[in-house]
Design an enzyme around this catalytic site. Structure first.
Site, PDB file in Angstrom:
ATOM      1  N   MET A  96       5.318  -2.972  13.368  1.00 52.97           N
ATOM      2  CA  MET A  96       6.024  -4.552  13.910  1.00 52.97           C
ATOM      3  C   MET A  96       7.388  -4.115  14.418  1.00 52.97           C
ATOM      4  SD  MET A  96       4.954  -7.280  11.369  1.00 52.97           S
ATOM      5  CE  MET A  96       6.023  -6.851   9.985  1.00 52.97           C
ATOM      6  N   HIS A 116       7.503   5.712  10.490  1.00 53.48           N
ATOM      7  CA  HIS A 116       6.420   5.455  11.830  1.00 53.48           C
ATOM      8  C   HIS A 116       6.400   6.645  12.697  1.00 53.48           C
ATOM      9  CE1 HIS A 116       8.223   1.286  11.217  1.00 53.48           C
ATOM     10  NE2 HIS A 116       7.183   1.069  10.883  1.00 53.48           N
ATOM     11  N   ASP A 142       2.858   1.164   2.062  1.00 56.38           N
ATOM     12  CA  ASP A 142       2.193  -0.138   1.617  1.00 56.38           C
ATOM     13  C   ASP A 142       0.590   0.391   1.227  1.00 56.38           C
ATOM     14  OD1 ASP A 142       4.444  -1.726   2.258  1.00 56.38           O
ATOM     15  OD2 ASP A 142       3.984  -1.082   4.559  1.00 56.38           O
ATOM     16  N   LEU A 146      11.165   5.061   3.266  1.00 54.76           N
ATOM     17  CA  LEU A 146      11.706   4.486   4.369  1.00 54.76           C
ATOM     18  C   LEU A 146      10.985   3.108   4.884  1.00 54.76           C
ATOM     19  CD1 LEU A 146      12.081   7.501   6.901  1.00 54.76           C
ATOM     20  CD2 LEU A 146      13.674   6.516   4.988  1.00 54.76           C
ATOM     21  N   ARG A 150      12.472  -3.134   5.631  1.00 56.02           N
ATOM     22  CA  ARG A 150      13.307  -3.990   4.362  1.00 56.02           C
ATOM     23  C   ARG A 150      14.246  -3.257   3.904  1.00 56.02           C
ATOM     24  NH1 ARG A 150      10.761  -8.634   4.342  1.00 56.02           N
ATOM     25  NH2 ARG A 150       8.823  -8.667   5.438  1.00 56.02           N
TER      26      ARG A 150
HETATM   27  O1  PAF Z   1       2.711  -2.603   8.257  1.00 54.99           O
HETATM   28  C1  PAF Z   1       3.076  -3.156   9.150  1.00 54.99           C
HETATM   29  O2  PAF Z   1       3.770  -2.899   9.992  1.00 54.99           O
HETATM   30  C2  PAF Z   1       2.268  -4.451   9.507  1.00 54.99           C
HETATM   31  O3  PAF Z   1       1.868  -5.065   8.406  1.00 54.99           O
HETATM   32  C3  PAF Z   1       1.000  -3.932  10.353  1.00 54.99           C
HETATM   33  C4  PAF Z   1      -0.028  -3.261   9.945  1.00 54.99           C
HETATM   34  C5  PAF Z   1       1.506  -3.558  11.747  1.00 54.99           C
HETATM   35  C6  PAF Z   1       0.462  -5.384  10.610  1.00 54.99           C
HETATM   36  O4  PAF Z   1       1.102  -6.437  11.360  1.00 54.99           O
END
Ligand code: PAF
Length: 297
Positions: free
Chosen positions: A48, A55, A168, A202, A205
């Site tokens: 996102m 990431h 997550d 990391l 939020r």
């Molecule tokens: O983890 C995230 O950033 C979001 O939940 C995802 C997997 C990109 C879906 O919008």
């Protein structure tokens, strides 16, 4: 670079000026993405935006394991319960594209909301089981939104490997279930959580924590690490382990624990006895920020 890009650029499908700027090409339309990939199944990292080193570790892994890597940047409205949270979500596509490019991504897919949810869109993907407890109970509708957008994105990108963080952990289980149940091709690859020097995972939020709250929030991963130490020392009583974690959290009374549990790593059901693959999971509020974290036991 993907071979078909010069043609896309000439046709105006790629943002003007893109090719003179450093970083990967950015496409906004699904048809342009499909054309750019020309039948190739890439490595894929769904985000996102607000890209951080967590990431980037996913992108680097994809770059190592796939001939091409696509990163999507899409702030998915359907997974937010609170409209003000959605409005406040950080958005900086130019920075995200540059960071994705530095990590080796070939292409950034940054669709507008109506490219993903065109007028008349009426479908939702509901995953029972792994969606129900913990984050699912705390954030009604959240995993429906995640599952719906991930199903769409997997259909659009058609990756060979799609990389998601264990940070997550429940989301990862939901996505694995979705992928298996709807018979998507390719594989979902879970990747280890990346932590800051203070132990906090990391996350976009956690980046919102004020310095004094960040200091207090360190108690959250410390509680999990304490539980992992108990497991490493041979403790098998899940309740004893949970209490050891709670004692650490109690040292910082301003941190409000929502749940702390020892669960089965496949089903997220609470355990009485720690079994191989068990995880400790936690959600807590610090200042205005909700922190979630987990470790393998
Ligand atoms: O983890 C995230 O950033 C979001 O939940 C995802 C997997 C990109 C879906 O919008």
């Amino acid at each position: 670079m993907i071979a078909t890009f010069p043609r896309l650029f000439e046709e105006g499908a790629v943002d003007a000026g893109q090719r003179r700027r450093p970083g990967p090409d950015v496409v906004r339309r699904r048809g342009d993405l499909t054309a750019a990939l020309a039948g190739l199944s890439p490595g894929y990292v769904a985000t996102m935006g607000a890209l951080h080193d967590g990431h980037l570790s996913l992108i680097r892994r994809s770059v190592l394991e796939n001939p091409r890597t696509v990163v999507s940047v899409f702030v998915n409205p359907s997974q937010f319960g609170d409209p003000s949270d959605l409005a406040a979500y950080p958005r900086d596509l130019e920075r995200d594209a540059a960071r994705a490019g530095e990590a080796g991504a070939d292409l950034v897919f940054a669709p507008a909301v109506d490219e993903i949810y065109p007028p008349g869109f009426a479908t939702a993907v509901e995953i029972a089981g792994p969606s129900e407890r913990w984050e699912g109970a705390a954030r009604p509708g959240h995993f429906r939104g995640v599952a719906t957008v991930v199903a769409l994105l997997l259909n659009i990108v058609r990756p060979e490997h799609a990389y998601f963080g264990e940070k997550d952990y429940q989301q990862l289980l939901v996505i694995r279930r979705l992928h298996a149940d709807l018979a998507f091709p390719g594989a979902i690859v879970g990747c280890p959580t990346v932590r800051g020097p203070d132990g906090l995972p990391l996350s976009s939020r956690n980046a919102r924590l004020l310095p004094e709250d960040r200091e207090r929030a360190r108690v959250v991963p410390r509680a999990l690490f304490r539980m992992a130490e108990c497991a490493a020392a041979g403790e098998t009583d899940a309740e004893g382990m949970r209490v050891a974690g709670e004692e650490v959290l109690a040292g910082e009374p301003t941190v409000r624990t929502e749940y702390l549990a020892v669960v089965d790593g496949g089903t997220l059901e609470p355990l009485g006895t720690v079994v191989p693959g068990a995880r400790a999971i936690v959600a807590a509020r610090v200042g205005g920020v909700r922190i979630i974290d987990n470790v393998a036991l």
